[in-house]
Write an enzyme that holds these catalytic residues in place. Structure first.
Site, PDB file in Angstrom:
ATOM      1  CB  SER A   1       2.539   7.619  -6.964  1.00  0.00           C
ATOM      2  OG  SER A   1       3.053   6.298  -6.974  1.00  0.00           O
TER       3      SER A   1
ATOM      4  CB  VAL B   1       7.399  11.071  11.373  1.00  0.00           C
ATOM      5  CG1 VAL B   1       8.292  12.163  10.789  1.00  0.00           C
ATOM      6  CG2 VAL B   1       6.061  11.664  11.809  1.00  0.00           C
ATOM      7  CG  ASP B   2       8.919   7.708   6.298  1.00  0.00           C
ATOM      8  OD1 ASP B   2       8.781   6.931   7.252  1.00  0.00           O
ATOM      9  OD2 ASP B   2       8.340   7.565   5.204  1.00  0.00           O
TER      10      ASP B   2
ATOM     11  N   GLY C   1       2.836  -4.106 -13.897  1.00  0.00           N
ATOM     12  CA  GLY C   1       1.401  -4.069 -13.679  1.00  0.00           C
ATOM     13  C   GLY C   1       0.981  -4.879 -12.471  1.00  0.00           C
TER      14      GLY C   1
ATOM     15  N   GLY D   1       3.178   1.065  -3.826  1.00  0.00           N
ATOM     16  CA  GLY D   1       2.239   0.007  -3.464  1.00  0.00           C
ATOM     17  C   GLY D   1       1.076   0.542  -2.642  1.00  0.00           C
ATOM     18  CG  ASP D   2       1.725   2.125   1.110  1.00  0.00           C
ATOM     19  OD1 ASP D   2       1.377   0.942   1.328  1.00  0.00           O
ATOM     20  OD2 ASP D   2       2.717   2.646   1.639  1.00  0.00           O
TER      21      ASP D   2
ATOM     22  N   GLY E   1       4.238   5.482   6.958  1.00  0.00           N
ATOM     23  CA  GLY E   1       3.477   4.386   7.551  1.00  0.00           C
ATOM     24  C   GLY E   1       2.533   3.858   6.492  1.00  0.00           C
TER      25      GLY E   1
END
Length: 314
Positions: free
Chosen positions: A287, A16-17, A230, A256-257, A43
């Site tokens: 995103s 949790v952020d 890219g 990245g996720d 996470g």
């Protein structure tokens, strides 16, 4: 032809952020008012699981949370997004992993990470999930849980003929290269690539040389994520740049996720490697036009509309 429904396993972290926006840092012993506070789910493992699930994959999560209120919230979030939580255990007398983030008006931040229950994920948890993981098309791994657990999942994938994708983040110099070679895909960003190889990555030529070093070392496929530039695909057959998708970026958190989770979804559905990387590049680009991590990830219907609009514009 009807696309098959992909099945993704994720062995990784759930956090949790907790973000507090401040005008200035307090000094020790001082209490000051802050203008804004946000709490969100994070996470790297959880983010990648959510991206794949929002795009329509069947996702099973292998993770640990604490026996606190935050753990309940994480489980509720997974359930709401369709992530299978039967292998997300609750650790007694332990906290859920957290990232406490202080952000000043200039956008600079200070981050305190508490690993919490993520540190309690063990190889035995991989074994306990064996029946479900063995039916996956692809297993995603990161480095926010103990290395022994990551290695156990890589060995599991090799033993059972299930492809694995290692996102070596946060980067560690102490990775066992023999274990890393077990991964079907290794997907670092530039910083992680530099740490993995010990080589500079300031130019395109240096990135290519570092990626080729990993291939020469026996890694099957390397995918270097390059943000707004890219990605780069490296295999024993050669290098292939994956062109970027140009957008007006607002927040790169979780990009990245988003890339890895979306790549997993499309590749596991039978889309070709390069086409899946193209999809992932577009998904990650979308995103960053929105704030936050998981909440910035498009659903399958939203992403289909984005791709359709891009197709008409091209």
């Amino acid at each position: 032809m009807t696309e098959k429904r992909p099945r993704i396993g994720v062995v990784g972290s759930s956090n949790v952020d907790v973000v507090t926006y401040i005008e200035r840092m307090p000094v020790w012993g001082e209490t000051i008012a802050a203008p804004r506070f946000e709490m969100s789910f994070g996470g790297k493992g959880a983010n990648q699981a959510v991206a794949a699930a929002k795009l329509g994959a069947d996702v099973v999560m292998v993770s640990k949370v604490g026996d606190d209120m935050l753990g309940e919230n994480v489980l509720g979030n997974f359930a709401a997004l369709g992530v299978d939580t039967k292998h997300v255990g609750r650790v007694a007398n332990q906290t859920t992993g957290t990232a406490t983030i202080l952000v000043n008006p200039a956008g600079e931040n200070l981050i305190l990470i508490v690993k919490g229950a993520n540190g309690d994920l063990t190889p035995a948890d991989v074994d306990a999930a064996a029946a479900d993981l063995s039916r996956c098309d692809l297993i995603l791994l990161q480095l926010e849980v103990p290395l022994d657990t990551v290695y156990a999942a890589l060995e599991f994938g090799k033993r059972h003929g299930v492809k694995t994708m290692l996102n070596p983040a946060p980067a560690l110099r102490a990775l066992d290269r023999d274990k890393v070679r077990l991964a079907s895909f290794v997907a670092p960003n530039e910083t992680e690539l530099a740490i993995l190889t010990g080589l500079p990555v300031e130019t395109e030529e240096e990135v290519a040389a570092a990626a080729n070093l990993l291939i020469a070392d026996g890694i099957e496929t390397v995918i270097v994520t390059l943000g707004a530039r890219g990605a780069l695909l490296a295999t024993p057959e050669g290098l292939k740049p994956i062109p970027p998708v140009k957008v007006d970026a607002a927040d790169s958190t979780g990009a990245g996720d988003a890339f890895i989770g979306s790549f997993a979804r499309y590749f596991a559905a039978g889309v070709s490697l390069e086409a899946a990387l193209g999809k992932a590049t577009r998904y990650a680009a979308d995103s960053v036009t929105k704030r936050g991590a998981q909440k910035s990830f498009a659903t399958e219907a939203e992403f289909k509309a984005i791709c359709a609009t891009a197709g008409r514009a091209s």
